[in-house]
Design a protein around this motif. Structure first.
Motif, PDB file in Angstrom:
ATOM      1  N   GLY A  88      -8.399   0.702  -5.497  1.00 43.21           N
ATOM      2  CA  GLY A  88      -6.943   0.708  -5.379  1.00 43.21           C
ATOM      3  C   GLY A  88      -6.356  -0.667  -5.587  1.00 43.21           C
ATOM      4  O   GLY A  88      -6.720  -1.377  -6.529  1.00 43.21           O
ATOM      5  N   ASP A  93      -9.161   6.674 -11.198  1.00 41.67           N
ATOM      6  CA  ASP A  93     -10.203   6.370 -10.210  1.00 41.67           C
ATOM      7  C   ASP A  93     -11.234   5.395 -10.780  1.00 41.67           C
ATOM      8  O   ASP A  93     -11.729   4.512 -10.073  1.00 41.67           O
ATOM      9  CB  ASP A  93     -10.913   7.641  -9.747  1.00 41.67           C
ATOM     10  CG  ASP A  93     -10.061   8.502  -8.828  1.00 41.67           C
ATOM     11  OD1 ASP A  93      -9.032   8.002  -8.308  1.00 41.67           O
ATOM     12  OD2 ASP A  93     -10.424   9.679  -8.634  1.00 41.67           O
ATOM     13  N   TYR A 116       2.158   1.749  -3.463  1.00 44.87           N
ATOM     14  CA  TYR A 116       1.039   2.145  -4.307  1.00 44.87           C
ATOM     15  C   TYR A 116       0.731   3.631  -4.138  1.00 44.87           C
ATOM     16  O   TYR A 116       0.577   4.353  -5.130  1.00 44.87           O
ATOM     17  CB  TYR A 116      -0.198   1.304  -3.965  1.00 44.87           C
ATOM     18  CG  TYR A 116      -1.442   1.724  -4.712  1.00 44.87           C
ATOM     19  CD1 TYR A 116      -1.687   1.274  -5.999  1.00 44.87           C
ATOM     20  CD2 TYR A 116      -2.372   2.582  -4.124  1.00 44.87           C
ATOM     21  CE1 TYR A 116      -2.834   1.653  -6.687  1.00 44.87           C
ATOM     22  CE2 TYR A 116      -3.524   2.961  -4.797  1.00 44.87           C
ATOM     23  CZ  TYR A 116      -3.743   2.500  -6.078  1.00 44.87           C
ATOM     24  OH  TYR A 116      -4.871   2.894  -6.762  1.00 44.87           O
ATOM     25  N   ASP A 117       0.657   4.086  -2.894  1.00 41.43           N
ATOM     26  CA  ASP A 117       0.317   5.481  -2.625  1.00 41.43           C
ATOM     27  C   ASP A 117       1.301   6.439  -3.285  1.00 41.43           C
ATOM     28  O   ASP A 117       0.910   7.495  -3.797  1.00 41.43           O
ATOM     29  CB  ASP A 117       0.263   5.734  -1.118  1.00 41.43           C
ATOM     30  CG  ASP A 117      -0.894   5.022  -0.438  1.00 41.43           C
ATOM     31  OD1 ASP A 117      -1.854   4.605  -1.125  1.00 41.43           O
ATOM     32  OD2 ASP A 117      -0.829   4.867   0.797  1.00 41.43           O
ATOM     33  N   GLN A 171       0.827  -1.200   0.000  1.00 37.59           N
ATOM     34  CA  GLN A 171       0.000   0.000   0.000  1.00 37.59           C
ATOM     35  C   GLN A 171       0.864   1.254   0.000  1.00 37.59           C
ATOM     36  O   GLN A 171       0.548   2.238  -0.678  1.00 37.59           O
ATOM     37  CB  GLN A 171      -0.955  -0.004   1.200  1.00 37.59           C
ATOM     38  CG  GLN A 171      -1.964   1.129   1.159  1.00 37.59           C
ATOM     39  CD  GLN A 171      -2.928   1.021  -0.005  1.00 37.59           C
ATOM     40  OE1 GLN A 171      -3.518  -0.036  -0.223  1.00 37.59           O
ATOM     41  NE2 GLN A 171      -3.101   2.093  -0.773  1.00 37.59           N
TER      42      GLN A 171
END
Length: 163
Positions: A62, A56, A21-22, A18
């Motif tokens: 995500g 999005d 990814y961010d 994560q």
């Protein structure tokens, strides 16, 4: 495996965290917006909002978005890039689509990209993918050359002419 000057290189895939990814998705959105402007598809003023909307829509959950896999490319323990693959297990041709294939700047031109594609192909096969597709911007000659050298072929060409 690839040997170059006595060094063995082997690129592997690791599921993206994560945290990665961010960081990486923000850079990917920015890069995509810039590429669309360079290609003449979007105006600069609208490009970032358009890119964010598309990402999005494609990745509403995500990393947890169904049938989307995001991996880091590793050389040993070192992250050298990343890839985003979408696949539909019900696709009649068992096709997977590569939305992003990024090799970090410091690792380009050193043989890692071909190894990364080979690693991706093996992982895609394990998911049942039998055909890989992607989009590459026409102005990105380096990427186009890489994909051609690794067996990808053009299936259609968009053309435009400013008036």
């Amino acid at each position: 495996m690839m040997k170059k000057k006595g060094v063995v290189r082997l690129v592997t895939l690791q599921r993206m965290s994560q945290t990665d990814y961010d960081v990486l998705i923000k850079k990917a959105i920015q890069r995509y917006a810039e590429e669309k402007v360079l290609a003449g598809t979007w105006e600069k003023e609208e490009s970032l909002a358009n890119a964010e909307e598309q990402f999005d829509r494609l990745l509403p959950e995500g990393l947890q978005t169904e049938h989307h896999e995001l991996w880091n490319f590793l050389n040993g323990d070192e992250a050298i890039g990343w890839v985003w693959l979408c696949y539909d297990p019900n696709h009649p041709q068992h096709e997977g689509f590569i939305y992003n294939f990024i090799l970090f700047e410091a690792y380009r031109g050193k043989g890692f990209a071909k190894q990364a594609i080979a690693a991706l192909e093996e992982e895609a096969k394990s998911l049942g993918v039998q055909k890989l597709s992607l989009h590459v911007f026409a102005h990105n000659q380096i990427a186009r050359s890489l994909y051609e050298k690794t067996g990808f072929a053009e299936t259609g060409i968009y053309m435009s002419k400013p008036l």
